[in-house]
Design an enzyme around this catalytic site. Structure first.
Site, PDB file in Angstrom:
ATOM      1  N   SER A   1      10.833  26.178  39.676  1.00  0.00           N
ATOM      2  CA  SER A   1       9.497  26.102  39.101  1.00  0.00           C
ATOM      3  C   SER A   1       9.543  25.515  37.686  1.00  0.00           C
ATOM      4  O   SER A   1      10.077  24.431  37.498  1.00  0.00           O
ATOM      5  CB  SER A   1       8.850  27.484  39.142  1.00  0.00           C
TER       6      SER A   1
ATOM      7  N   ASP B   1       6.529  27.059  45.899  1.00  0.00           N
ATOM      8  CA  ASP B   1       7.348  27.379  44.733  1.00  0.00           C
ATOM      9  C   ASP B   1       8.652  28.085  45.126  1.00  0.00           C
ATOM     10  O   ASP B   1       8.655  29.012  45.936  1.00  0.00           O
ATOM     11  CB  ASP B   1       6.541  28.274  43.792  1.00  0.00           C
TER      12      ASP B   1
END
Length: 547
Positions: free
Chosen positions: A325, A439
């Site tokens: 991320s 993610d």
């Protein structure tokens, strides 16, 4: 077994602790009945669960005991293995693989039973050896040589003689350790014995082949703990690719086709004549290559910039970086050669004013479109490829369809990072082929295990997703919806008691209570918190500092 072979077998068995106390006549009888067995490097001698019908003694070469994919012990000349399953008549408890081309002597169950019945010295030695093999009875790593003790430099195509000579000449200095170059003997049958003798001297053994495809080149690639194929990416890869090797690429143009052909375990970019590239390769070969893993955490990931700034200023040379991320965003820029000061300027110009997560939509697939973030990443990375960078890089995403993490080590950095920053419910997932990416923090917010698996040196981890506190100005306030979604996701992907964290040399945790996942406007504060965490950790990092 002929007379010469039997004589060598007697000398070998006399030096094995199991047989050292036996009368010479008994040892000679064992040497006469022992069955020779040859196993090439990479081949399995036996697998877990097979019935044990013999014990083995290593005559030349080296074998590895593998349990659940991990090498737990290694045996070289004069060492025995396989006793337990043979004695009990049970099944093998581990796999055994040849690490070098190996010649073994096998003694059957009947031969050993006869010794047990007639030779008390053998029975006593056997009991001592089995006790030593009990888990915890010996220090970890006994009998195993360090990774990288044998290194091969092999030309991938003709015409690289001068480059190979330069690498072979300069690499010992870059390693900062003794290196013994092993030259080929006219008789290939003598190569294993000469390699054994060279390894016994300690240090790193270097096998060099400046012509591809020769018996010596193939032998070197099989034996090496770190086999390196030296390639000029401007030339086409060979028709018979080597798999499971490292790739030393002399530049980057056309590198992708070499990576596709060789399927290397890792690659390293070298500009011929560039000392710094060679020193970096030396750190990798010497298992001193520092890797940094950066966690996800939204705006809190801006603290990574401060951590990197302090580490670089202190003299930590970072060769590898990976992240999830926002950690992938910062790590990707750093891998491109962007200095921490430049990172700060880019964050101030790109990440803060453009409100990356501000393009809100009616929530059909997610709360935002994610288009602003994609455009920003495209500007930040400007078409850069992961495989073209001096610092190796990876980013982690998760495939919602297969429910598994995906590690990105190839292709455009903007694409890899873009797949890693798609917080479920906030940013819509992206479909690539049959995968649906979200993610990486869903499953692995701090991918220490991925970096540690490279076994190239110490790993530093920076975790900016530790438990959140409330903002001190309003302790009774509930977090916004986007914070709630993101925090819930990271609980599963970044458990603080995860045993994988123990693989890191040091885990840095900046104090970020009161900072939200979307507090991009507090850039300078977040960077300062990262600097503070790195400065506090420097006493633990003395062995990594190079001033």
């Amino acid at each position: 077994m002929n007379t010469a072979t039997m004589s060598d077998g007697v000398r070998l068995l006399t030096g094995v602790p199991l047989f050292a106390g036996l009368p010479p006549a008994v040892v000679a009888e064992l040497a006469a009945v022992a069955r020779p067995r040859t196993v090439r490097a990479g081949e399995w001698l036996f697998r877990r669960g097979e019935r044990g019908d013999a014990l083995y003694v290593v005559r030349t070469g080296r074998v590895e005991i593998v349990l659940d994919g991990l090498v737990v012990r290694a045996h070289g000349r004069g060492e025995s293995f396989g006793e337990v399953a043979m004695l009990t008549g049970g099944r093998r408890s581990a796999d055994v693989r040849a690490r070098r081309d190996s010649e073994l002597l096998a003694l059957s169950t009947a031969d050993v039973d006869r010794l047990i019945a007639t030779e008390p010295a053998f029975s006593a030695a056997l009991v001592r050896e089995l006790a030593r093999r009990i888990p915890g009875a010996e220090p970890p790593g006994v009998g195993a040589r360090r990774t990288g003790s044998v290194l091969a430099l092999v030309a991938g195509t003709p015409g690289l003689e001068r480059v190979i000579a330069w690498l072979a000449r300069e690499l010992p200095g870059a390693l900062g350790a003794p290196v013994l170059r092993l030259h080929p003997d006219p008789d290939p049958a003598r190569w294993p014995g000469r390699l054994d003798a060279a390894e016994a001297g300690g240090g790193t053994v270097l096998i060099v082949a400046d012509r591809p495809g020769t018996p010596w080149a193939r032998y070197g690639l099989r034996q090496a703990d770190l086999p390196l194929v030296v390639a000029d990416p401007r030339r086409p890869p060979p028709g018979h690719p080597e798999v499971g090797v490292g790739l030393v690429a002399l530049g980057t143009a056309g590198l992708a086709r070499w990576l596709d052909a060789l399927a290397p375990v890792a690659h390293h970019l070298v500009e011929p004549g560039c000392r710094e590239d060679l020193v970096r390769l030396g750190r990798r070969v010497g298992v001193r290559s520092v890797g940094v893993v950066l966690s996800g955490g939204g705006a809190r990931g801006l603290a990574h910039i401060g951590v990197l700034d302090e580490l670089v200023r202190a003299g930590v040379r970072i060769d590898r970086v990976g992240g999830t991320s926002m950690g992938a965003v910062v790590g990707g820029m750093f891998a491109c050669g962007t200095s921490p000061a430049e990172l700060l300027d880019l964050a101030r110009a790109e990440l803060v004013p453009h409100r990356l997560f501000g393009d809100v939509v009616w929530p059909r697939h997610a709360l935002i479109r994610g288009r602003r973030a994609e455009l920003s990443l495209a500007r930040l990375f400007d078409g850069a490829l992961i495989e073209d960078q001096r610092r190796r890089f990876f980013a982690v995403s998760v495939d919602l369809v297969a429910a598994e993490r995906v590690v990105h080590r190839r292709g455009p950095i903007a694409d890899a990072v873009g797949l890693s920053v798609r917080i479920p419910g906030i940013v819509p997932p992206r479909r690539v082929g049959e995968r649906l990416h979200v993610d990486g923090g869903v499953l692995d917010n701090l991918p220490v295990g991925e970096m540690a698996a490279e076994r190239e040196g110490p790993v530093l981890a920076v975790d900016v997703a530790q438990p959140f506190g409330v903002h001190p100005a309003d302790p009774d306030a509930l977090p916004p919806i986007v914070d709630t979604i993101a925090r819930s996701m990271m609980i599963a992907g970044g458990r603080r008691d995860d045993p994988v964290r123990s693989l890191a040399h040091t885990v840095l945790t900046p104090h970020l209570d009161g900072f939200g996942l979307f507090d991009f406007g507090r850039l300078d504060e977040l960077v300062d918190r990262g600097r503070e965490a790195a400065r506090a950790a420097l006493p633990q990092l003395r062995d990594l500092l190079h001033r």
